[in-house]
Design a protein around this motif. Structure first.
Motif, PDB file in Angstrom:
ATOM      1  N   ALA A  25       0.821  -1.214   0.000  1.00 59.22           N
ATOM      2  CA  ALA A  25       0.000   0.000   0.000  1.00 59.22           C
ATOM      3  C   ALA A  25       0.854   1.263   0.000  1.00 59.22           C
ATOM      4  CB  ALA A  25      -0.935  -0.015   1.208  1.00 59.22           C
ATOM      5  N   SER A  26       1.962   1.259   0.755  1.00 60.60           N
ATOM      6  CA  SER A  26       2.804   2.457   0.835  1.00 60.60           C
ATOM      7  C   SER A  26       3.392   2.809  -0.527  1.00 60.60           C
ATOM      8  CB  SER A  26       3.929   2.234   1.852  1.00 60.60           C
ATOM      9  OG  SER A  26       4.709   1.090   1.475  1.00 60.60           O
ATOM     10  N   ALA A  27       3.789   1.794  -1.297  1.00 60.28           N
ATOM     11  CA  ALA A  27       4.370   2.039  -2.626  1.00 60.28           C
ATOM     12  C   ALA A  27       3.297   2.522  -3.596  1.00 60.28           C
ATOM     13  CB  ALA A  27       5.046   0.779  -3.142  1.00 60.28           C
ATOM     14  N   ARG A  28       2.069   2.036  -3.425  1.00 61.43           N
ATOM     15  CA  ARG A  28       0.975   2.498  -4.303  1.00 61.43           C
ATOM     16  C   ARG A  28       0.668   3.969  -4.046  1.00 61.43           C
ATOM     17  NH1 ARG A  28      -3.396  -2.226  -5.671  1.00 61.43           N
ATOM     18  NH2 ARG A  28      -1.891  -3.894  -6.048  1.00 61.43           N
ATOM     19  N   GLN A  29       0.764   4.375  -2.794  1.00 60.70           N
ATOM     20  CA  GLN A  29       0.555   5.788  -2.483  1.00 60.70           C
ATOM     21  C   GLN A  29       1.650   6.627  -3.129  1.00 60.70           C
ATOM     22  OE1 GLN A  29       0.416   6.000   1.771  1.00 60.70           O
ATOM     23  NE2 GLN A  29      -1.672   5.188   1.920  1.00 60.70           N
ATOM     24  N   GLU A  32       0.948   7.265  -6.798  1.00 62.59           N
ATOM     25  CA  GLU A  32      -0.023   8.339  -7.075  1.00 62.59           C
ATOM     26  C   GLU A  32       0.678   9.692  -7.092  1.00 62.59           C
ATOM     27  OE1 GLU A  32      -4.370   9.947  -5.488  1.00 62.59           O
ATOM     28  OE2 GLU A  32      -3.385   8.236  -4.501  1.00 62.59           O
ATOM     29  N   GLY A  33       1.581   9.900  -6.127  1.00 64.58           N
ATOM     30  CA  GLY A  33       2.317  11.157  -6.099  1.00 64.58           C
ATOM     31  C   GLY A  33       3.285  11.274  -7.266  1.00 64.58           C
ATOM     32  N   LEU A  34       3.864  10.155  -7.635  1.00 64.56           N
ATOM     33  CA  LEU A  34       4.829  10.140  -8.734  1.00 64.56           C
ATOM     34  C   LEU A  34       4.150  10.486 -10.060  1.00 64.56           C
ATOM     35  CD1 LEU A  34       7.894   9.421  -8.876  1.00 64.56           C
ATOM     36  CD2 LEU A  34       7.197   7.225  -9.808  1.00 64.56           C
ATOM     37  N   GLU A  35       2.916  10.047 -10.209  1.00 69.58           N
ATOM     38  CA  GLU A  35       2.172  10.320 -11.439  1.00 69.58           C
ATOM     39  C   GLU A  35       2.025  11.829 -11.649  1.00 69.58           C
ATOM     40  OE1 GLU A  35      -2.339  10.256 -12.812  1.00 69.58           O
ATOM     41  OE2 GLU A  35      -1.761   8.463 -11.669  1.00 69.58           O
ATOM     42  N   VAL A  51       0.382   5.258 -18.409  1.00 68.42           N
ATOM     43  CA  VAL A  51       0.318   3.826 -18.079  1.00 68.42           C
ATOM     44  C   VAL A  51       0.218   3.629 -16.565  1.00 68.42           C
ATOM     45  CG1 VAL A  51       1.453   3.040 -20.183  1.00 68.42           C
ATOM     46  CG2 VAL A  51       2.856   3.615 -18.194  1.00 68.42           C
ATOM     47  N   LEU A  52       0.840   4.510 -15.800  1.00 72.54           N
ATOM     48  CA  LEU A  52       0.735   4.411 -14.343  1.00 72.54           C
ATOM     49  C   LEU A  52      -0.695   4.714 -13.904  1.00 72.54           C
ATOM     50  CD1 LEU A  52       2.496   3.733 -11.940  1.00 72.54           C
ATOM     51  CD2 LEU A  52       3.068   6.146 -11.716  1.00 72.54           C
ATOM     52  N   LEU A  53      -1.327   5.675 -14.567  1.00 72.50           N
ATOM     53  CA  LEU A  53      -2.732   5.980 -14.285  1.00 72.50           C
ATOM     54  C   LEU A  53      -3.620   4.780 -14.586  1.00 72.50           C
ATOM     55  CD1 LEU A  53      -5.073   7.945 -13.630  1.00 72.50           C
ATOM     56  CD2 LEU A  53      -4.987   8.668 -16.028  1.00 72.50           C
ATOM     57  N   LEU A  54      -3.371   4.099 -15.707  1.00 70.86           N
ATOM     58  CA  LEU A  54      -4.158   2.914 -16.063  1.00 70.86           C
ATOM     59  C   LEU A  54      -3.979   1.801 -15.038  1.00 70.86           C
ATOM     60  CD1 LEU A  54      -3.720   2.663 -19.943  1.00 70.86           C
ATOM     61  CD2 LEU A  54      -5.854   2.977 -18.693  1.00 70.86           C
ATOM     62  N   ALA A  55      -2.752   1.651 -14.552  1.00 70.96           N
ATOM     63  CA  ALA A  55      -2.505   0.613 -13.546  1.00 70.96           C
ATOM     64  C   ALA A  55      -3.253   0.917 -12.252  1.00 70.96           C
ATOM     65  CB  ALA A  55      -1.005   0.500 -13.270  1.00 70.96           C
ATOM     66  N   ARG A  56      -3.313   2.202 -11.894  1.00 67.20           N
ATOM     67  CA  ARG A  56      -3.986   2.600 -10.654  1.00 67.20           C
ATOM     68  C   ARG A  56      -5.498   2.529 -10.774  1.00 67.20           C
ATOM     69  NH1 ARG A  56      -4.464   6.854  -8.410  1.00 67.20           N
ATOM     70  NH2 ARG A  56      -4.042   8.379 -10.059  1.00 67.20           N
TER      71      ARG A  56
END
Length: 606
Positions: A25-29, A32-35, A51-56
């Protein structure tokens, strides 16, 4: 990331995208910031943001398409076409033809484009019916590439010529398209790998290696899924379906081989431990090779006739006997009735023989360097045995047991070595017999699997689940047990006498829940028996093995066990080299093995 360099931020963004489903979960957060930072960078980084947006959030496909359109990254037009198609745009190709042609032209000028992108775009352009010339150009460029993209382009081209079914290629395209934007979807990867295997086999395509490599990579990318497919079981027979959540390998033993090869590679990287806490399987192999080098050079001689233990054969004769049948009679007389039978000198119906090589030499040539596990039979009974049955109360470690299970099944201690070293040990070790148990042919490689003739099994409605090699260096007994699948036992060297009882005789054979333990093997030696240590797996329980110890003298068996066994009705079947025995599912059987003069009894279980 602290440097705020867009190139670094883009690289990290693509890495997170590649493994998104496995992130905590921490890496997924963080993703979001990295995007947001990728959007600020603009340019090629916008594609990484897309592509990061699509993954999220897969529901934001339209926003992702807009980000891709604003990007100036290489291959954007090809990727954008696929993204729009994924989002339901039926005119995805037509809208980007000019840009795609420009990118394909740049690929001819030496700019490398992912072969998967090219093959997918080529397939989509072809089926849209709008740009056949563009489609052929993309597929040709992909075929000149490497890896699974080149294989996919070959399959798509073959489908257009009617050489393989179009629905197969359509499934491959859709799975690869989805993986382009969700690369960490393990079920999609598994289904795609199995379909690529099927397509490559249909074409007898040299790029078959690409699909095998894709499967072998799966344990590194998806270790949880791969571990579920590592062991034996009906999961191998299931056809994988990502949407339905079904895992399987569609009965493809080459796929099984690749998965297990990948698991072994991953385990090697993690230094998976062997029998003790400070020794790996690979160290055992190296130790065994040193032992072989120290053994006498001249082989010992075996083959002295031995009598089976008195309890091996059921006291009452089953009227069915053990009939010998022809290939033509096999289905009606044996398979259809689920009754045992013997096909004399019929092994060549099931496996290849490489004359003038003897069977053992042939299998050594195929798989001599493969790692196998050997066990050290118990020699303290009337006849050496692979199973000791003892009262649990006699165990020194019984106070560690959580329950009071009456009986303990002691399996033999084991060691890992190369197949060629196992044969050398069998033929030259002066005092320690070995038993190679269940060396799966899938672990011996594709060439070994190709020795199996599948026509007879398929024509009789049989499916191979886990073909395996077994070898004994000396006389040895295996007690009564049952196997779930039916099997064909092919004798290659030495002989086996098998006592068979139908499933309804179970009550006379003393099946009980037992402690299922085995000893550690502390070390092995060139001039004496293996050194056994403490018992392990004392927490393990099983019910698939009888506690009637057929290797023991009758006087050592409880009287009430003997009284029940006297009522048992069974048959005895003896098979010699090149004979085949059919054992129906769930039939109880005990086995007495005698090696030939070269001190090997080799058999293949299908």
């Amino acid at each position: 990331l602290e440097s705020n360099a867009c190139e670094t931020i883009e690289a990290v963004g693509r890495l997170l995208f590649r493994h998104y489903q496995h992130l905590p979960a921490s890496a997924r957060q963080m993703a979001e910031g990295l995007e947001k930072r990728l959007r600020d960078c603009g340019g090629a980084a916008l594609e990484a943001a897309a592509v990061l947006l699509l993954a999220r959030d897969g529901s934001k496909a339209q926003e992702a398409v807009q980000l891709m359109a604003a990007s100036k990254a290489q291959s954007t037009a090809l990727r954008l076409t696929l993204a729009r198609h994924s989002n339901g745009d039926k005119n995805a190709v037509a809208g980007l033809v000019a840009s795609a042609k420009q990118e394909l032209s740049s690929s001819k000028d030496g700019h490398r484009i992912d072969a998967r992108l090219l093959s997918m775009f080529g397939f989509l352009a072809a089926v849209s019916g709008q740009e056949s010339e563009l489609a052929m150009s993309a597929l040709a460029a992909a075929q000149s590439g490497q890896g699974r993209g080149a294989l996919e382009a070959t399959l798509y081209s073959a489908s257009m010529k009617g050489l393989i079914p179009f629905p197969l290629c359509q499934k491959i395209f859709l799975l690869e398209r989805d993986l382009l934007f969700q690369p960490s979807s393990c079920l999609h990867r598994l289904e795609l790998a199995v379909l690529l295997q099927q397509g490559a086999k249909a074409l007898q395509e040299p790029s078959f290696a690409a699909s095998m490599a894709f499967l072998a990579q799966l344990p590194l990318d998806c270790p949880g899924l791969a571990s579920e497919l590592f062991g034996m079981g009906v999961a191998w027979l299931e056809s994988p379906n990502a949407k339905a959540g079904i895992k399987g390998l569609a009965g493809d033993l080459h796929a099984v081989s690749a998965i297990r090869k990948g698991i072994r590679a991953a385990n090697y990287a993690l230094s998976t431990r062997g029998n003790s806490s400070n020794r790996t399987h690979h160290e055992e192999v190296a130790r065994a090779a040193k032992i072989i080098a120290a053994l006498p050079k001249l082989p010992r001689r075996c083959g002295k006739k031995s009598s089976p233990p008195p309890l091996l054969r059921a006291p009452q004769e089953d009227p069915w006997g053990c009939p010998e049948v022809t290939k033509e009679e096999f289905f009606q007389k044996c398979l259809a009735q689920s009754k045992p039978c013997v096909l004399r000198q019929s092994a060549d119906l099931l496996i290849e023989f490489a004359a003038p090589l003897e069977p053992l030499e042939h299998w050594l040539r195929l798989a001599g360097n493969a790692t196998v596990r050997v066990s050290f039979p118990y020699a303290s009974q009337a006849v050496p045995s692979l199973n000791r049955i003892i009262k649990t109360e006699t165990l020194a470690a019984q106070e560690a047991l959580a329950d009071r299970t009456s009986w303990t099944l002691l399996r033999p201690g084991s060691w890992h070595m190369r197949f060629v070293d196992a044969v050398a040990w069998a033929q030259r070790h002066p005092s320690q017999e070995i038993y190679m148990n269940q060396a799966m042919v899938a672990d011996l490689g594709s060439e070994a699997l190709n020795q199996l003739k599948l026509n007879m099994t398929k024509s009789n409605g049989l499916t191979l689940v886990s073909p395996s090699l077994w070898m004994s260096s000396g006389v040895v007994t295996t007690g009564y047990h049952v196997d779930g699948p039916e099997n064909l036992l092919v004798q290659l060297t030495g002989t086996k006498e098998i006592s068979l009882l139908k499933p309804s005789e179970e009550s006379k054979l003393q099946y009980q829940e037992v402690v299922d333990a085995e000893p550690h093997v502390d070390d092995v030696f060139a001039d004496g028996p293996a050194a056994l240590g403490d018992l392990k797996h004392l927490e393990r329980r099983s019910r698939g093995h009888s506690v009637l110890d057929v290797a023991a003298a009758p006087s050592a068996v409880p009287e009430d066990f003997l009284q029940m066994y006297q009522k048992a009705e069974g048959m005895s079947c003896t098979i010699h080299p090149r004979d085949v025995l059919y054992i129906p599912s769930s039939w109880h059987h005990a086995v007495f093995t005698t090696p030939d003069e070269s001190c090997t009894a080799l058999s293949l279980n299908l």
